[in-house]
Design a protein around this motif. Structure first.
Motif, PDB file in Angstrom:
ATOM      1  N   ALA A 111      -5.028   9.151  -7.432  1.00 47.66           N
ATOM      2  CA  ALA A 111      -6.428   9.010  -7.845  1.00 47.66           C
ATOM      3  C   ALA A 111      -7.017   7.741  -7.220  1.00 47.66           C
ATOM      4  CB  ALA A 111      -6.531   8.965  -9.361  1.00 47.66           C
ATOM      5  N   ALA A 112      -6.184   6.723  -7.127  1.00 48.17           N
ATOM      6  CA  ALA A 112      -6.645   5.469  -6.515  1.00 48.17           C
ATOM      7  C   ALA A 112      -7.042   5.693  -5.064  1.00 48.17           C
ATOM      8  CB  ALA A 112      -5.545   4.408  -6.607  1.00 48.17           C
ATOM      9  N   VAL A 113      -6.204   6.384  -4.324  1.00 48.40           N
ATOM     10  CA  VAL A 113      -6.520   6.655  -2.915  1.00 48.40           C
ATOM     11  C   VAL A 113      -7.768   7.521  -2.810  1.00 48.40           C
ATOM     12  CG1 VAL A 113      -5.720   7.884  -0.849  1.00 48.40           C
ATOM     13  CG2 VAL A 113      -4.176   6.317  -2.063  1.00 48.40           C
ATOM     14  N   ALA A 114      -7.868   8.489  -3.703  1.00 50.46           N
ATOM     15  CA  ALA A 114      -9.051   9.352  -3.666  1.00 50.46           C
ATOM     16  C   ALA A 114     -10.312   8.527  -3.880  1.00 50.46           C
ATOM     17  CB  ALA A 114      -8.933  10.447  -4.730  1.00 50.46           C
ATOM     18  N   GLU A 115     -10.266   7.604  -4.839  1.00 45.20           N
ATOM     19  CA  GLU A 115     -11.475   6.820  -5.108  1.00 45.20           C
ATOM     20  C   GLU A 115     -11.717   5.789  -3.999  1.00 45.20           C
ATOM     21  OE1 GLU A 115     -11.959   5.317  -9.088  1.00 45.20           O
ATOM     22  OE2 GLU A 115     -13.938   4.482  -8.602  1.00 45.20           O
ATOM     23  N   ALA A 116     -10.650   5.168  -3.543  1.00 43.71           N
ATOM     24  CA  ALA A 116     -10.806   4.155  -2.485  1.00 43.71           C
ATOM     25  C   ALA A 116     -11.399   4.778  -1.234  1.00 43.71           C
ATOM     26  CB  ALA A 116      -9.448   3.521  -2.177  1.00 43.71           C
ATOM     27  N   THR A 117     -10.932   5.952  -0.875  1.00 44.97           N
ATOM     28  CA  THR A 117     -11.428   6.561   0.358  1.00 44.97           C
ATOM     29  C   THR A 117     -12.808   7.179   0.156  1.00 44.97           C
ATOM     30  OG1 THR A 117     -10.156   8.569  -0.137  1.00 44.97           O
ATOM     31  CG2 THR A 117      -9.135   6.947   1.308  1.00 44.97           C
ATOM     32  N   THR A 172      -9.271  -1.707   4.591  1.00 46.08           N
ATOM     33  CA  THR A 172      -8.662  -1.265   3.341  1.00 46.08           C
ATOM     34  C   THR A 172      -7.178  -1.609   3.366  1.00 46.08           C
ATOM     35  OG1 THR A 172      -8.248   0.941   4.227  1.00 46.08           O
ATOM     36  CG2 THR A 172     -10.300   0.626   2.993  1.00 46.08           C
ATOM     37  N   TYR A 173      -6.611  -1.671   2.163  1.00 43.60           N
ATOM     38  CA  TYR A 173      -5.242  -2.166   2.021  1.00 43.60           C
ATOM     39  C   TYR A 173      -4.482  -1.237   1.074  1.00 43.60           C
ATOM     40  CZ  TYR A 173      -7.867  -6.105   3.822  1.00 43.60           C
ATOM     41  OH  TYR A 173      -8.703  -6.878   4.590  1.00 43.60           O
ATOM     42  N   LEU A 174      -3.249  -1.016   1.422  1.00 40.09           N
ATOM     43  CA  LEU A 174      -2.420  -0.118   0.619  1.00 40.09           C
ATOM     44  C   LEU A 174      -1.039  -0.750   0.477  1.00 40.09           C
ATOM     45  CD1 LEU A 174      -2.144   2.840  -0.597  1.00 40.09           C
ATOM     46  CD2 LEU A 174      -1.331   3.517   1.671  1.00 40.09           C
ATOM     47  N   TYR A 175      -0.540  -0.748  -0.756  1.00 40.12           N
ATOM     48  CA  TYR A 175       0.820  -1.239  -0.995  1.00 40.12           C
ATOM     49  C   TYR A 175       1.643  -0.136  -1.633  1.00 40.12           C
ATOM     50  CZ  TYR A 175      -0.801  -5.810   0.345  1.00 40.12           C
ATOM     51  OH  TYR A 175      -1.306  -6.846   1.081  1.00 40.12           O
ATOM     52  N   SER A 176       2.711   0.205  -0.964  1.00 44.67           N
ATOM     53  CA  SER A 176       3.583   1.252  -1.498  1.00 44.67           C
ATOM     54  C   SER A 176       4.952   1.147  -0.842  1.00 44.67           C
ATOM     55  CB  SER A 176       2.987   2.632  -1.225  1.00 44.67           C
ATOM     56  OG  SER A 176       3.903   3.631  -1.626  1.00 44.67           O
ATOM     57  N   THR A 177       5.979   1.388  -1.628  1.00 45.15           N
ATOM     58  CA  THR A 177       7.337   1.460  -1.080  1.00 45.15           C
ATOM     59  C   THR A 177       7.773   2.912  -0.900  1.00 45.15           C
ATOM     60  OG1 THR A 177       8.278   1.381  -3.304  1.00 45.15           O
ATOM     61  CG2 THR A 177       8.008  -0.731  -2.155  1.00 45.15           C
ATOM     62  N   ASP A 178       6.844   3.822  -1.170  1.00 45.54           N
ATOM     63  CA  ASP A 178       7.158   5.259  -1.143  1.00 45.54           C
ATOM     64  C   ASP A 178       6.589   5.851   0.148  1.00 45.54           C
ATOM     65  OD1 ASP A 178       7.145   8.014  -1.410  1.00 45.54           O
ATOM     66  OD2 ASP A 178       6.490   8.000  -3.513  1.00 45.54           O
ATOM     67  N   GLU A 179       7.478   6.150   1.091  1.00 45.80           N
ATOM     68  CA  GLU A 179       7.005   6.646   2.393  1.00 45.80           C
ATOM     69  C   GLU A 179       6.276   7.983   2.252  1.00 45.80           C
ATOM     70  OE1 GLU A 179       6.807   5.108   5.261  1.00 45.80           O
ATOM     71  OE2 GLU A 179       7.777   3.323   4.454  1.00 45.80           O
ATOM     72  N   GLY A 180       6.689   8.768   1.294  1.00 45.03           N
ATOM     73  CA  GLY A 180       6.001  10.043   1.080  1.00 45.03           C
ATOM     74  C   GLY A 180       4.566   9.822   0.644  1.00 45.03           C
ATOM     75  N   PHE A 181       4.386   8.854  -0.248  1.00 46.29           N
ATOM     76  CA  PHE A 181       3.036   8.542  -0.709  1.00 46.29           C
ATOM     77  C   PHE A 181       2.182   8.019   0.451  1.00 46.29           C
ATOM     78  CE2 PHE A 181      -0.021   5.397  -2.243  1.00 46.29           C
ATOM     79  CZ  PHE A 181      -0.789   6.181  -3.095  1.00 46.29           C
ATOM     80  N   ILE A 182       2.776   7.118   1.220  1.00 49.38           N
ATOM     81  CA  ILE A 182       2.026   6.570   2.362  1.00 49.38           C
ATOM     82  C   ILE A 182       1.628   7.707   3.294  1.00 49.38           C
ATOM     83  CG2 ILE A 182       2.217   5.118   4.426  1.00 49.38           C
ATOM     84  CD1 ILE A 182       4.042   3.245   2.766  1.00 49.38           C
ATOM     85  N   ALA A 183       2.579   8.555   3.599  1.00 48.00           N
ATOM     86  CA  ALA A 183       2.305   9.638   4.557  1.00 48.00           C
ATOM     87  C   ALA A 183       1.199  10.556   4.048  1.00 48.00           C
ATOM     88  CB  ALA A 183       3.582  10.439   4.816  1.00 48.00           C
ATOM     89  N   ARG A 184       1.210  10.847   2.751  1.00 42.71           N
ATOM     90  CA  ARG A 184       0.175  11.784   2.285  1.00 42.71           C
ATOM     91  C   ARG A 184      -1.165  11.095   2.047  1.00 42.71           C
ATOM     92  NH1 ARG A 184       3.223  11.711  -2.760  1.00 42.71           N
ATOM     93  NH2 ARG A 184       1.951  10.877  -4.458  1.00 42.71           N
ATOM     94  N   SER A 185      -1.172   9.771   2.089  1.00 42.59           N
ATOM     95  CA  SER A 185      -2.422   9.052   1.863  1.00 42.59           C
ATOM     96  C   SER A 185      -3.197   8.756   3.146  1.00 42.59           C
ATOM     97  CB  SER A 185      -2.133   7.711   1.163  1.00 42.59           C
ATOM     98  OG  SER A 185      -1.496   7.943  -0.073  1.00 42.59           O
ATOM     99  N   THR A 186      -2.498   8.639   4.245  1.00 43.64           N
ATOM    100  CA  THR A 186      -3.167   8.110   5.437  1.00 43.64           C
ATOM    101  C   THR A 186      -4.260   9.034   5.955  1.00 43.64           C
ATOM    102  OG1 THR A 186      -1.356   8.998   6.754  1.00 43.64           O
ATOM    103  CG2 THR A 186      -1.243   6.671   6.183  1.00 43.64           C
ATOM    104  N   ALA A 235     -11.969   9.057   6.162  1.00 44.92           N
ATOM    105  CA  ALA A 235     -13.050   8.190   5.677  1.00 44.92           C
ATOM    106  C   ALA A 235     -13.423   7.138   6.712  1.00 44.92           C
ATOM    107  CB  ALA A 235     -12.620   7.520   4.379  1.00 44.92           C
ATOM    108  N   GLY A 236     -12.730   7.153   7.849  1.00 50.85           N
ATOM    109  CA  GLY A 236     -13.011   6.133   8.854  1.00 50.85           C
ATOM    110  C   GLY A 236     -12.671   4.739   8.373  1.00 50.85           C
ATOM    111  N   ALA A 237     -11.562   4.623   7.629  1.00 48.87           N
ATOM    112  CA  ALA A 237     -11.177   3.334   7.058  1.00 48.87           C
ATOM    113  C   ALA A 237      -9.949   2.787   7.778  1.00 48.87           C
ATOM    114  CB  ALA A 237     -10.880   3.498   5.569  1.00 48.87           C
ATOM    115  N   ASN A 238     -10.102   1.648   8.422  1.00 45.10           N
ATOM    116  CA  ASN A 238      -8.937   0.970   8.993  1.00 45.10           C
ATOM    117  C   ASN A 238      -8.059   0.485   7.850  1.00 45.10           C
ATOM    118  OD1 ASN A 238      -9.630   1.335  11.672  1.00 45.10           O
ATOM    119  ND2 ASN A 238     -10.868  -0.523  11.756  1.00 45.10           N
TER     120      ASN A 238
END
Lengths: 570, 570
Positions: free
Chosen positions: A477-483, A494-508, A514-517
């Motif tokens: 939900a955080a990624v959805a709102e941030a983007t 924008t900044y993202l902190y996660s140790t979960d590679e799956g989460f990172i992969a599905r968030s990028t 959104a055109g967010a670096n």
């Protein structure tokens, strides 16, 4: 090309002298590796023992005087800068020229400039950059006392780091112009006839470039725009913010001197000053001779320009809501420090400063354990305190607050948060005592925890030191709102902190769309909002934070056009 | 790049198959030498004996039928094309989809398309081009019977010459995208820390591209826009002119089949038809999902778009006043023939057709002698007569008049010239008998001598076969007026005839500054208004005839943006 003046020996030497820098810059924008022709450390070991004092003396000698620029149409002398450090007027006045006179002078400079070999134009820009680098201790003082940046930041961020962005734009301009073959002989058979045509392709500039600079970082966006314009044959009128004129006046002075010394019209670069009460930008923008507008500043005016400017090139960089999403961390204190330091940097008066931090309300994985929402918030507060409570550290990082407007923003937010359901102020904003300038206007960050009910506060750009820590259902939900914020309100970083590679992969994907670096899991010695020229693209142009990218081919390729001639080959 | 789907074997083979073409195109736009992967001759020696008849049969089989395109949101079937050759309706109807459905389908196609390797996207475009080339005899019939071009011109100018412009745009798109490094590891020391960041740079398309095609040359500008959009990741909605749908319907059909056959969403390319009574373009333009608009058509609508479209990329090619200045000639008949043939080509319904010829009132040097103003005018009339009076020659060059509107333009001009002081009609416009199509709407050029009092006539684009021969004081005045017209009314091609190198040298600056592409002393087998892809830049973007150049880096570099991610390197 027949239409271009052959460089004389001196200009050839200038081109040769700067060619290694240009070649290295072109290489750097391709490899995107770290590189700079400059050092961004103010160490006297690098620059010599005399430079800091000499720079300060040069700055101080300006105070209370006229900044003489021998440009056309001077009708008045204006200046109303006030140092955020001393809270006293600088007392410097600048020549205010009739806009029509500046436009006429710039237009008159075009014919000779456009026929100058582009390699010479690029080399002259590199020479201007080199001379500005040599004056960087003076520039650092100027930036400090108009913008409020700390000495170290003014030296680096408004000096070499900004010049690097200019040199980067030159690298792209050179690539785009080198792509245009100046001449060919074209042969083709038509029926029984062999046709041979001699074809010449001339690069013609758009017109006069207007560079509108922002108040808090006057040089950083100005250099790439100025150099991109000049390199591609367009004269430049520099319109600084009326409360931050001095840095760009120095730039205009140096550019004009360099041009004149090499036999070129100094009116290729002029200064258009105005006052807060009587802004002048629109008079330039509305003039058909202005072919290119580069704007850095408020989203309000930037978006007005984006809605109204037609028939000319417009490049904008404004601002947006920079978010942080914390899904999980390896080390909470480390992450908190990274965020806290970057929001403390220049008291969040940067277009890359993080503002809105999304944290799952049930907390996050932190190392081998778990951290509650409150523990995350507390860690961030502690990390900000570590900066704010040590005046020497605070002075080096936070610097001063440029304008009362940012103090007012925070005052209003404090009130709004006090009345906001679900909001709690964890850390109030307050001045810190500056060790060198007791009158400095300073303010440490306000930090509040909120939830979705405070969206009208955290989802807007708040131009002052504030961090919202927003409780959300979960990290997705955080990624959805941030983007969504990025896409609708704009964002530059924008900044993202996660140790979960799956989460990172599905968030990028969402960030890309959104055109967010995006910076992922950054911490350590580099500011997480540091943007390196030649490597980090700054602004994507895909969301409301601006349409221009520093720098890419699109930033330069339209600044000139191609006009061809053809005739039977001899 | 992690975000891009790896091409499967079939796609890799497709890329490999088209790579030599792409490489050669990239080489050609650099050398600007003559090159094409196609032949623009309809000779059966090249294409085989069956192709012409098969192409005609394919065209005829369409008549009176539905042109089936399986695209979303079909709400109606419309079509009102009338052949300028037979003056009978084609009877073909096309699916008219709800604009929202087309936009939604295009938008849905973006995520997978943008992650497709750009080399694959470029190769798919080259495959589409190759298949269209294979169908070019059918395309020639389609173009003839909607636009009125002659068979030879429809085959070449709307076939290979147009496809070349598309391939040229692909070459630039490939260059611009190859310039973006997909990934780097960036290392820099900050204080005592060595920082290493893994950086990824993704190219993200602007949105959905809308390609608005003109009626008289439907494919020529459409291919570069379509291919530039598709290559850079943007889906395309093709909006043909309602009286010239068939050629672009064939293109859409072929593009969709090629995409689907290779596993891609056919809705990357859809057709938006409308009617003259109920135009639909603005509904697309106003939709925020449309990120790019490429417009070819009337100056009136084009300039309206230039004044109103903001927040998205807009590329326009419209028209202007193409002038000829005759200062002196080596051989009057030769020059007169060159001008006469080019104004006769497609009865001056081309954006490059010369319209207004400036000749000194005291005459010109011609070879070793002198030719009076009247002798120059008479020579041009004779040269037009040589085309117009031979129906077979006229049919091959002039073709037909697409619309009654051009007949009306000439009728009004005839009346206006009759009432105009100082004007004399030397040659009236009249139909010529087409040898194959007795009902063809034909018209040979009207030629009049005028002076400055008729400026309201000759200084406007007149969309029909007319030549104004304007008496001026001298050749320098001619250049001054021609270039002033170029700068203020727009121009796509200008022409200059002079045997005086000094005159040529002092004139070229004014053309460059007016943004006017200039052909000097052209005659012979090549049409003087022929524009060769890969070599001739078409439209400068510096005057009111359009803002887009076919093709240069500026035509492609802004169609995608760059979004980056960075994180600590492993």
């Amino acid at each position: 090309m027949a239409t271009q003046a052959a460089p004389d020996d001196r200009l050839a030497a200038l081109v040769a002298r700067h060619r290694p820098t240009l070649d290295a810059a072109i290489e750097a924008v391709s490899t995107r590796a770290a590189w700079s022709p400059y050092s961004d450390s103010p160490s006297t070991k690098i620059h010599g023992a005399e430079k800091p004092a000499a720079g300060k003396a040069a700055f101080e000698a300006r105070l209370g005087t006229r900044f003489e620029i021998d440009q056309p149409g001077i009708a008045d002398w204006v200046g109303a800068e006030v140092s955020p450090y001393t809270r006293t007027p600088l007392g410097i006045t600048y020549p205010q020229s009739d806009p029509a006179a500046l436009i006429a002078a710039a237009t008159a400079a075009i014919p000779a400039w456009r026929k100058t070999d582009w390699e010479v134009r690029v080399a002259l820009c590199l020479e201007i950059a080199a001379r500005l680098y040599a004056r960087n201790f003076e520039m650092a003082q100027a930036v400090m006392h108009v913008a409020g940046q700390s000495y170290v930041q003014a030296f680096a961020g408004s000096g070499p780091n900004a010049l690097d962005r200019g040199v980067e734009a030159l690298a792209y301009a050179a690539k785009a112009m080198a792509d245009v073959t100046p001449h060919t002989v074209w042969r083709r058979r038509f029926g029984a006839d062999d046709v041979a045509l001699d074809k010449t392709y001339a690069m013609v500039p758009r017109g006069v470039g207007l560079v509108i600079c922002c108040a808090s970082f006057p040089t950083w966006n100005a250099y790439p725009a100025m150099f991109a314009d000049l390199a591609t044959g367009n004269p430049v009128i520099v319109k600084p913010h009326p409360i931050a004129v001095l840095p760009m006046a120095i730039v205009v002075e140096e550019a004009r001197a360099t041009l004149a010394e090499h036999g070129f019209d100094p009116n290729l670069v002029t200064l258009a000053v105005d006052t807060v009460e009587a802004p002048v930008a629109q008079r330039f923008i509305d003039d058909p001779a202005i072919g290119i507008v580069d704007f850095t500043g408020s989203p309000r005016y930037g978006q007005q320009l984006e809605r109204t400017v037609t028939g000319k090139l417009l490049f904008t960089e404004t601002a947006g809501v920079n978010s942080v999403v914390i899904e999980s961390v390896a080390d909470l204190a480390q992450t908190a420090t990274a965020i806290a330091r970057s929001t403390s940097l220049f008291s969040a008066q940067m277009c890359t400063s993080p503002q809105t931090i999304f944290v799952p309300r049930d907390g996050i994985r932190a190392g081998e354990g778990h951290a509650s929402f409150d523990e995350v918030a507390t860690a961030i507060v502690s990390a900000v305190d570590a900066v704010a409570n040590d005046p020497a550290v605070a002075a080096g990082i936070m610097g001063a607050i440029q304008g009362q407007v940012s103090i007012d923003v925070i005052d209003r937010l404090r009130d709004a948060l006090g009345a906001q359901d679900g909001a709690a102020v964890l850390r109030d904003a307050a001045p810190y005592p500056h060790p060198e300038y007791p009158d400095a206007r300073t303010l440490t960050p306000l930090i509040a925890t909120v939830d979705g009910r405070a969206r009208h506060l955290y989802a807007e750009e708040q131009f002052g030191p504030v961090l919202f820590i927003v409780a959300v259902d979960d990290a997705d939900a955080a990624v959805a709102e941030a983007t969504e914020l990025a896409a609708t309100r704009g964002t530059i970083s924008t900044y993202l902190y996660s140790t979960d590679e799956g989460f990172i992969a599905r968030s990028t994907d969402a960030y890309e769309e959104a055109g967010a670096n995006l910076s992922i899991n950054l911490h350590g010695a580099m500011w997480i909002n540091f943007a390196a020229a030649y490597s980090d693209y700054h602004v994507t142009g895909l969301n409301p934070a601006g349409n221009a990218c520093l720098a890419d081919l699109a930033f330069v390729a339209s600044r000139f056009r191609i006009v061809q001639r053809r005739r039977p080959a001899a």
